[in-house]
Design an enzyme around this catalytic site. Structure first.
Site, PDB file in Angstrom:
ATOM      1  CB  THR A   6      -0.993   0.011   1.632  1.00  0.00           C
ATOM      2  OG1 THR A   6      -1.790  -1.307   1.121  1.00  0.00           O
ATOM      3  CG2 THR A   6      -1.677   0.911   1.630  1.00  0.00           C
ATOM      4  CG  ASN A  53      -6.515  -8.086  -5.479  1.00  0.00           C
ATOM      5  OD1 ASN A  53      -6.191  -7.575  -6.276  1.00  0.00           O
ATOM      6  ND2 ASN A  53      -6.530  -8.614  -4.127  1.00  0.00           N
ATOM      7  CB  CYS A  97      -7.752  -5.295   0.753  1.00  0.00           C
ATOM      8  SG  CYS A  97      -6.248  -6.544   0.677  1.00  0.00           S
TER       9      CYS A  97
HETATM   10  N1  PMP Z   1      -1.362  -4.808  -4.340  1.00  0.00           N
HETATM   11  C1  PMP Z   1      -2.766  -5.869  -4.448  1.00  0.00           C
HETATM   12  C2  PMP Z   1      -2.645  -6.148  -5.815  1.00  0.00           C
HETATM   13  C3  PMP Z   1      -2.529  -7.083  -2.576  1.00  0.00           C
HETATM   14  O1  PMP Z   1      -2.938  -8.058  -3.612  1.00  0.00           O
HETATM   15  C4  PMP Z   1      -2.179  -6.154  -1.779  1.00  0.00           C
HETATM   16  C5  PMP Z   1      -2.898  -7.016  -0.593  1.00  0.00           C
HETATM   17  N2  PMP Z   1      -2.470  -7.826  -0.624  1.00  0.00           N
HETATM   18  C6  PMP Z   1      -2.200  -5.131  -1.498  1.00  0.00           C
HETATM   19  C7  PMP Z   1      -1.741  -4.265  -2.690  1.00  0.00           C
HETATM   20  C8  PMP Z   1      -1.688  -3.852  -0.483  1.00  0.00           C
HETATM   21  O2  PMP Z   1      -0.576  -4.545   0.303  1.00  0.00           O
HETATM   22  P1  PMP Z   1      -0.074  -4.032   1.915  1.00  0.00           P
HETATM   23  O3  PMP Z   1      -1.019  -4.667   2.414  1.00  0.00           O
HETATM   24  O4  PMP Z   1       0.932  -5.461   1.607  1.00  0.00           O
HETATM   25  O5  PMP Z   1       0.106  -2.596   2.221  1.00  0.00           O
END
Ligand code: PMP
Length: 386
Positions: free
Chosen positions: A71, A150, A324
């Site tokens: 993020t 994702n 998410c």
């Molecule tokens: N981008 C994608 C494609 C995700 O799947 C995710 C969550 N794994 C994120 C960004 C955000 O990652 P994080 O929770 O490590 O900040």
């Protein structure tokens, strides 16, 4: 034993990664900015890890910036780039199936005065490179397209999009989190200027990510402080986590080829059996250009959350929409972008496999899912029969 098939939401840290991290939480606990021996140990570990992680995407170590996760990497890439380069133009191109963090950053940039174009995707979630090329104007400064979804697992034509950006001399960012450890990546081949990666997605610890920033690409830092990470991301580096992520990369490079074949076999068994045995079941995402570990279904007349909870009670853990964004009751924007109705989008189930799945997990899903669907459909006012 429960069958965990939600590797896209979270992965366990590989025990070998934990072993590599422990010394950096205990004996070699130094701050890499300190000038004494303990600090030097941390500094060496930091720079070695940077080299290892850079090698994984064919990048230069000096172009790797550690962040608190993907993020933050996405924030630094998009906001940092847009604000630093606004004298060159105010237009950003992205797609309708991006991760929620990219979507919300795009909204933020739109409020800050940038024009954002979101390219639609086809029924399989694929972006047309021609549409994308056609949306580029004299004002375009940045294109951001996720390497793979994702949620539905569709893989984008990243090398072709990179070629388009190269021809038009526009910076190209990709959130490559979902493809980490599943597809080989090469920032040179794909003409990538900025890439976001996450440690947990390759069996490293959570709360750690990376932004690759090609030499010469200018950014405004989003976290300001002591000037660590080439002045682009201040704060004492999470050395144990970083060493862990580098170990995760080393393991992945050795095991990726075999692992991907195993994932494909699990994915294909799930897809063939579920579509073959369950009436009015459909595959979401691309039939062939999809992540090797992703099986994403839609069932008529079923509500995804009831299905998830019932499956959970029978020892199967999957996902509906994206973890998410599961705090909202809205259906997934990715599923809606495929042209599905709200009702169809709500009837989805995502099963993603990973390093520690066994054949028995597939057998469990295939044993319990048909009966659960039959019962839920009997109770559903939305289901009008096979
Ligand atoms: N981008 C994608 C494609 C995700 O799947 C995710 C969550 N794994 C994120 C960004 C955000 O990652 P994080 O929770 O490590 O900040």
């Amino acid at each position: 034993m429960a069958a965990y098939l939600d590797y896209q939401s979270s992965k366990p840290v590989d025990p070998r990664v934990i072993d590599a991290m422990v010394p950096y939480l205990t004996t070699s606990f130094g701050n890499p900015s300190s000038l004494h021996t303990t600090g030097e140990e941390a500094r060496e570990a930091l720079e070695e890890s940077r080299e290892t992680i850079a090698g994984f995407i064919n990048a230069d170590a000096k172009d790797i910036i550690f962040t608190s996760g993907a993020t933050e990497a996405n924030n630094l890439a998009l906001i940092g780039f847009a604000l630093r380069n606004k004298d060159k133009g105010n237009h950003i191109v992205t797609t309708e199936t991006e991760h929620i963090s990219i979507h919300n950053i795009a909204k933020y940039l739109a409020k800050a005065g940038f024009t954002v174009t979101k390219i639609p995707v086809d029924e399989f979630g694929k972006v047309s490179v021609d549409d994308l090329a056609g949306s580029i104007t004299d004002e375009t400064i940045l294109v951001s397209v996720g390497y793979a979804s994702n949620e539905i697992g569709t893989v984008q034509a990243i090398a072709e999009i990179g070629e388009t950006c190269r021809e038009k001399e526009i910076a190209f960012h990709s959130d490559a989190v979902a493809a980490g450890g599943l597809l080989p990546m090469d920032v040179e081949r794909d003409n990538l200027s900025l890439v976001s990666l996450s440690s947990n997605d390759i069996y490293g610890p959570k709360g750690l990510g990376v932004l690759y920033r090609k030499k010469g690409v200018k950014l405004i830092p989003q976290v300001i402080g002591g000037g660590q990470e080439f002045g682009l991301r201040s704060g004492t580096e999470n050395i144990a986590g970083i060493v862990g992520m580098a170990e995760a990369v080393r393991i992945m490079r050795q095991e990726m080829a075999g692992e991907v074949e195993r994932f494909k076999s699990i994915r294909d068994q799930l897809i063939e059996n579920i579509l073959g045995k369950i009436p009015r079941s459909y595959l979401n995402g691309h039939p062939t250009e999809r992540l090797p570990n992703n099986a994403h279904f839609r069932f008529d007349g079923v509500e995804g959350e009831s299905l998830l909870l019932t499956l959970n009670a029978r020892g199967v853990m999957g996902s509906t929409g994206s973890a998410c964004s599961s705090k909202t009751l809205e259906p997934s924007h990715t599923l809606l972008s495929l042209g599905l109705t709200h009702e169809q989008a709500h009837g989805s189930l995502e099963l993603t496999c990973g390093r520690f799945n066994k054949q028995g997990d597939v057998d469990t899903v295939l044993e319990v899912l048909p009966g659960i669907l039959e019962r839920l459909r009997k109770l559903s006012p939305l289901y009008d029969g096979d």
